[in-house]
Every structure is written in structure tokens, then in C-alpha cells.
Scaffold this active site. Structure first.
Site, mmCIF file in Angstrom:
data_model
loop_
_atom_site.group_PDB
_atom_site.id
_atom_site.type_symbol
_atom_site.label_atom_id
_atom_site.label_comp_id
_atom_site.label_asym_id
_atom_site.label_seq_id
_atom_site.Cartn_x
_atom_site.Cartn_y
_atom_site.Cartn_z
ATOM 1 N N ASP A 82 0.863 -1.193 0.000
ATOM 2 C CA ASP A 82 0.000 0.000 0.000
ATOM 3 C C ASP A 82 0.901 1.244 0.000
ATOM 4 O OD1 ASP A 82 -2.510 1.206 0.123
ATOM 5 O OD2 ASP A 82 -2.623 1.156 2.309
ATOM 6 N N GLY A 181 -8.865 7.047 7.583
ATOM 7 C CA GLY A 181 -9.240 7.253 8.986
ATOM 8 C C GLY A 181 -10.757 7.229 9.145
ATOM 9 N N ASN A 230 -10.120 -0.526 0.020
ATOM 10 C CA ASN A 230 -9.162 -0.651 1.119
ATOM 11 C C ASN A 230 -9.830 -0.454 2.475
ATOM 12 O OD1 ASN A 230 -7.358 -0.705 -0.975
ATOM 13 N ND2 ASN A 230 -6.169 1.051 -0.293
HETATM 14 ZN ZN LIG Z 1 -4.991 4.749 1.059
#
Ligand SMILES: [Zn+2]
Length: 295
Positions: A82, A181, A230
Site C-alpha cells: 500500500d 481514517g 481498502n
Molecule cells: Zn490509502
């Protein structure tokens, strides 16, 4: 089975209207939980690593966990790097056995980003692995890098076309209103932009910042070309909370295997719920059959 390249897998996802879930592994337990969750649903899965996690463990350890978990499993598993800005680390991953790598040079101006991404394309070609690159800046915190709302730039579909045409990507990461987040307030995802970018690029889109999005948002994004989603923040919380909660409920139980098993089961449940939500169930076999047809 051996780890698979991300490129044909995400093409299959885009063509068949599902997305492959990509989770940021923490340790061997989370790696195994991802693969077993995928196996229980006969689905493909992407085990991905942040640069920070690789620095904490090592290339050798991580590749051995993912290979071990995938080896005896009938479902396709990708090991993906990533967000990475470091060419040396990217090449080290490709060399060590990752089957997909990501360059994130999105903070650079367009031409410099493309230049840097082309260097990574050469690495991907050299090792025969998949590749993801990013254009536009995704809000939030990723590996201690903060992008706030005022700095976030949504990706322009025409720029996206130029970028993707030059790179032949397995996955295209772009800014469409999602954030890394937890969300404060309702996220404003630009579905028209997702659709326009996908039309312009015909490249499977990687949707970053999956934690906290509603089922409806996932469904609409996947219908418009998001082929990799993701999930990281959600896993971090379940990982810590399941461990702590077990101890709170059974403070006298000092058997570590029962504690880590509670954590393992909680993580596996989380992974399975996302894999199913993104339409991955029963996609492993048709994908593997399509690979055989090509070969
Ligand atoms: Zn990312």
C-alpha cells in the site's frame, strides 16, 4: 496456491461488478484470518502492507506469512504494497515476492508524479507484478502523512486518462471524496466523478478510505468502477478492542492462545463481512477459470 498478480484479478472484478477487499495486515494472525475469511466465502482477497508494517517486521517475515496462509488455500490471494514513496522499498518488495506494488507520488505535480510512477512501472514489468499509482490527494492520515480538507484535490477525469494511458495500471487510486481514517460527519463521495474517471481510464479503481462508508456508498462506487476497496482503520480498532475486551470480560484467563483466538475470530468476522459486502462471494472459481482460458 501461489500468490496471484493483482492485474487480472481486478480486471475480473471490474468486468463482473464486484470489488476485491484489501486489508492491511498487522501480523500472522490477521493474515491468516483474511485468507480464511476469503476461503469461507470462496472469494479472492488482497493482503496489503503499509511501509510502516514492513519496517516493523521485515520483507522476509511478511512474505512467508502470506505465502504460508495462501499455499494450502484454493482462493486467489494477492500480496500488495500500500502507499509507498520509496523506490528502494518498492523494488525490495517486488523482489521479495509481493505480487503488486503501489507508488504514491500524489503530492507531486502531475508531470513529476507521472515520471516517478513510470519508474515504478519499469520495476513492476521487470518482476512481473501488478501496480497501483495515485493521482489527486486523498484526505486524512496515512502512515503519519496528513492531508487536510483544504489540501485535498479531487482527481480530474482528463488528467486521469493521461495518467492511466501512460502507465497501464492494475489499480488506479484517486481522490473522489473518501478519506483515510474515521469520517467526521457524512462523507461526500462524488459518484459522477467515479463514473467519469472510469469511463476515461477503463482502469480498475482503488477506493481508499473504506472504513465508515455506508453499504449504499460501496454499492454505488462498485457499480461505477471501484474494483479494490481498502479497509485499514476498521481493522486496527477491531484488532485492539477484541483483545482488550476479552481481558476485561475474563480478567483471570491468562491463556494467551484463548486471547489471541478471540482477536482472530473478531478479525475474521470483520473481513468476511466486507468481502461479502463487496460482492466477492463465489468469485474465486470463475476468476481462476478465466485465467486458464487465457493460458
Ligand atoms: Zn490509502
Amino acid at each position: 496456491m501461489p500468490l496471484v498478480n493483482m492485474k487480472p484479478l481486478l480486471r475480473d472484478a471490474m468486468d463482473n461488478n464486484y470489488a476485491v477487499a484489501a486489508f492491511n495486515l498487522v501480523d500472522y494472525g490477521t493474515t491468516k484470518a483474511m485468507v480464511e475469511a476469503a476461503e469461507s466465502l470462496k472469494a479472492p482477497v488482497i493482503c496489503q502492507t503499509s511501509a510502516k508494517t514492513i519496517q516493523y517486521w521485515s520483507h522476509k517475515e511478511i512474505v512467508s506469512w502470506v505465502r504460508t496462509a495462501a499455499e494450502d488455500s484454493p482462493v486467489p490471494v494477492v500480496l500488495h504494497l500500500d502507499h509507498c514513496k520509496d523506490l528502494a522499498m518498492i523494488e525490495a518488495c517486488a523482489k521479495a515476492g509481493w505480487t503488486s506494488i503501489m507508488i504514491d507520488a500524489s503530492e507531486l505535480p502531475f508531470e513529476e508524479n507521472l515520471e516517478m510512477s513510470k519508474r515504478v512501472r519499469d520495476i513492476a514489468e521487470k518482476y512481473g507484478v501488478g501496480m497501483e499509482a495515485e493521482l489527486g490527494q486523498i484526505m486524512g492520515v496515512e502512515d503519519d502523512m496528513v492531508v487536510d480538507e483544504s489540501e485535498s484535490v479531487l482527481t480530474d477525469p482528463e488528467d486521469a486518462r493521461k495518467f492511466c494511458d501512460a502507465l497501464d495500471l492494475s489499480a488506479f487510486a484517486c481522490a473522489v471524496g473518501t478519506a483515510h481514517g474515521f469520517y467526521h460527519g457524512e462523507p461526500v463521495v462524488d459518484f459522477d466523478r467515479i463514473e467519469a474517471i472510469n469511463k476515461a481510464t477503463r482502469t480498475p479503481m482503488a477506493l481508499h478510505g473504506g472504513t465508515g462508508l455506508s453499504d449504499e456508498v460501496f454499492e454505488k462506487a462498485i457499480a461505477r468502477g471501484a474494483a479494490k476497496v481498502n479497509i485499514s482503520t476498521n481493522l486496527k480498532h477491531v484488532f485492539v478492542e477484541s483483545f482488550v475486551n476479552y481481558h476485561r470480560e475474563k480478567p483471570k484467563d491468562m491463556e494467551p492462545l484463548r486471547v489471541i483466538d478471540a482477536q482472530y475470530q473478531a478479525c475474521k468476522l470483520l473481513f468476511a463481512s466486507f468481502i461479502a459486502k463487496f460482492g466477492g462471494e463465489n468469485r474465486a472459481e470463475p476468476f481462476l477459470a478465466s485465467l486458464k482460458e487465457v493460458a
